[in-house]
Design a protein around this motif. Structure first.
Motif, mmCIF file in Angstrom:
data_model
loop_
_atom_site.group_PDB
_atom_site.id
_atom_site.type_symbol
_atom_site.label_atom_id
_atom_site.label_comp_id
_atom_site.label_asym_id
_atom_site.label_seq_id
_atom_site.Cartn_x
_atom_site.Cartn_y
_atom_site.Cartn_z
ATOM 1 N N GLY A 229 60.476 35.883 -1.602
ATOM 2 C CA GLY A 229 59.832 35.386 -2.804
ATOM 3 C C GLY A 229 58.520 36.095 -3.077
ATOM 4 N N ARG A 265 69.868 38.197 2.249
ATOM 5 C CA ARG A 265 68.951 37.283 1.566
ATOM 6 C C ARG A 265 68.702 37.724 0.129
ATOM 7 N NH1 ARG A 265 63.563 36.350 4.515
ATOM 8 N NH2 ARG A 265 63.844 38.480 5.314
ATOM 9 N N GLU A 269 69.330 35.528 -3.363
ATOM 10 C CA GLU A 269 68.261 35.318 -4.332
ATOM 11 C C GLU A 269 68.699 35.784 -5.724
ATOM 12 O OE1 GLU A 269 64.730 34.104 -4.041
ATOM 13 O OE2 GLU A 269 66.068 33.069 -2.655
ATOM 14 N N ARG A 272 70.660 33.167 -7.431
ATOM 15 C CA ARG A 272 69.844 32.044 -7.912
ATOM 16 C C ARG A 272 69.006 32.414 -9.123
ATOM 17 N NH1 ARG A 272 66.244 29.972 -3.211
ATOM 18 N NH2 ARG A 272 65.697 28.465 -4.844
#
Length: 497
Positions: A229, A265, A269, A272
């Motif tokens: 993030g 990962r 992401e 999403r």
């Protein structure tokens, strides 16, 4: 911490035979160097000029100052490197730019500077450019502004001849922004630094400029290697800065390399936040990230249209629309085959109500289920409310209907088995008919006909079941609620046009 010179090396230098005057001078020089205070990163009376990133004292010719009154970072870089990496610097340091606008006053200032330079140093003089960051007014994007008319000697950044350095701008009344803490971007940074006890609210601007210049000189940017993030936020900010300075071709591959290190990962992401990563993939010219995000966006289109309209170039929106139309056409062909699907009797005849009533009922149930699940529900018929919703005296428009996506239905058809039209549903259907059709043996025959239809349907929908994602769909609890059969061809990437 103070370091000491190598005593053995000093002894070897004294052992060389020289004329007496040279030897005595060398001995005195060695003694002076032995007791000369060394440069300290934390300040000191003697500063040795460096010739490495970010300050190339001997070879740099473009001085860049980023200061906000609390903090100041200085760079002395090379025009050759900057112009190769950035269209902004290529235009700003060109002869056309120098001869335009304030060219006359620039020549006069240069002459005044040359008059103050001793004749012995004329050979060392060379053209210099100076840029300072202009923060603008509240809400403006900070931008480097060239200070025209400075022809400086190599000593200017550390003192010597030349015009005095500009004073840093005053403190700006800017509200503080969230930050994880103050950090330095380079351990050997020798530029002027105003330290504070708290993180500088403009730290992101300092960091982005430092990362861009680091990439120009083939240093890795300081982006978060653990939190995807935080890495996304840093990469997005850096890419927008590179876009301002026409440097995406150089900065983009570095961002692409950093994000792809997150591997699994990263794909989760993107699933999403596919619209956000579609923008990142476009700016970074990342084929892997752009294609992955495009599959998600097309599969859910037009759900994300508000997040992408006026945010990406028209070429990207046109590509989404084209890929969506391709899937829509493929779904129409598949639906047509499913509705025409039928069974045959033991003699090879097509099933009809007259030759195989039970199998014909199974076909009717399948078609009814398919029609109900692939057709948008009818608009509800409601009476107009006496007091419609309003805001600030204005009547609110009716809420748009939810987007109807048949991807989940085709996934059920592709799964087959008990995913749909299971035993209980078949039993409830047979109960609606006369009693002779609801016994155990009849129910088994009926379920066998339904299972035969499911197997045929699974073969028909195979083109829609293709998956062009890097994401492991098994980790998504059985799949996504939309189709992932969009394929991005090499000629589809909009930046290769």
């Amino acid at each position: 911490m103070v370091s000491y010179p190598d005593s053995q090396g000093a002894e070897r230098s004294l052992a060389i035979r020289r004329p007496p005057s040279v030897a005595s001078h060398s001995s005195r020089a060695s003694t002076v160097r032995r007791h000369r205070p060394h440069r300290s990163l934390f300040g000191g009376t003697s500063i040795q000029p460096q010739n490495e990133f970010p300050v190339f004292t001997h070879t740099g010719d473009v001085e860049i100052v980023i200061a906000n009154g609390r903090k100041e970072e200085r760079y002395l870089l090379h025009k050759l490197i900057l112009t190769q990496c950035s269209g902004f610097f290529e235009a700003g340091t060109s002869e056309e730019w120098a001869n335009a606008g304030e060219g006359g006053s620039a020549q006069n200032q240069n002459s005044a500077v040359q008059a103050r330079i001793p004749s012995s140093a004329v050979a060392l003089q060379k053209k210099r450019w100076r840029y300072e960051l202009d923060w603008g007014q509240n809400g403006d994007v900070p931008m480097l502004v060239q200070k025209v008319g400075l022809s400086l000697t190599a000593q200017t950044i550390f003192g010597g001849d030349g015009p005095p350095p500009a004073q840093p701008p005053p403190l700006r009344n800017k509200p503080p922004t969230p930050s994880t803490g103050f950090f330095r971007t380079m351990a050997n940074f020798s530029s002027v630094q105003v330290t504070t006890t708290q993180a500088d609210p403009d730290e992101r601007v300092f960091r982005d400029y430092d990362n861009m210049f680091r990439i120009f000189y083939n240093y890795p940017p300081t982006l978060d290697p653990i939190s995807i993030g935080k890495a996304y936020v840093g990469c997005k900010s850096l890419l927008h800065l590179a876009d301002m300075y026409d440097a995406l071709e150089v900065v983009g591959p570095r961002v692409d390399h950093h994000l792809l290190r997150f591997q699994g990962r990263l794909w989760k992401e993107i699933a999403r936040f596919s619209p956000s990563y579609l923008k990142i993939g476009y700016l970074a010219r990342s084929k892997a990230i752009f294609a992955e995000a495009m599959v998600h966006v097309v599969g859910q289109w037009p759900q994300d249209i508000d997040q992408l309209r006026n945010q990406v170039p028209d070429a990207v929106l046109e590509l989404i629309e084209d890929k969506f139309d391709e899937i829509d056409e493929l779904k129409a062909k598949v639906e047509g085959k499913l509705f025409r699907m039928t069974l045959t009797t033991s003699r090879g005849e097509r099933v009809t109500p007259s030759n195989h009533w039970l199998a014909w009922l199974a076909i009717s149930l399948f078609r009814q289920w398919l029609a109900e699940n692939t057709t948008p529900p009818p608009a509800p018929i409601l009476k107009s409310p006496r007091h419609p919703g309003s805001r600030n005296g204005e009547t609110l428009p009716p809420a748009p209907p939810p987007i109807f996506n048949t991807g989940r239905i085709f996934r059920l058809l592709g799964a087959g088995g008990s995913a749909y039209l299971g035993h209980e549903e078949c039993k409830r259907f047979l109960k609606t008919h006369p009693g002779q059709y609801y016994d155990r043996e009849t129910c088994r025959k009926f379920e066998r006909s339904v299972e035969e239809l499911k197997n045929k349907a699974r073969d028909i929908v195979k083109p829609l079941m293709r998956n062009f994602l890097e994401l492991d769909l098994g980790s998504q609890g059985g799949g996504l609620p939309y189709l992932t059969c969009t394929r991005i061809e090499p000629q589809d990437f909009p930046w290769d046009e």
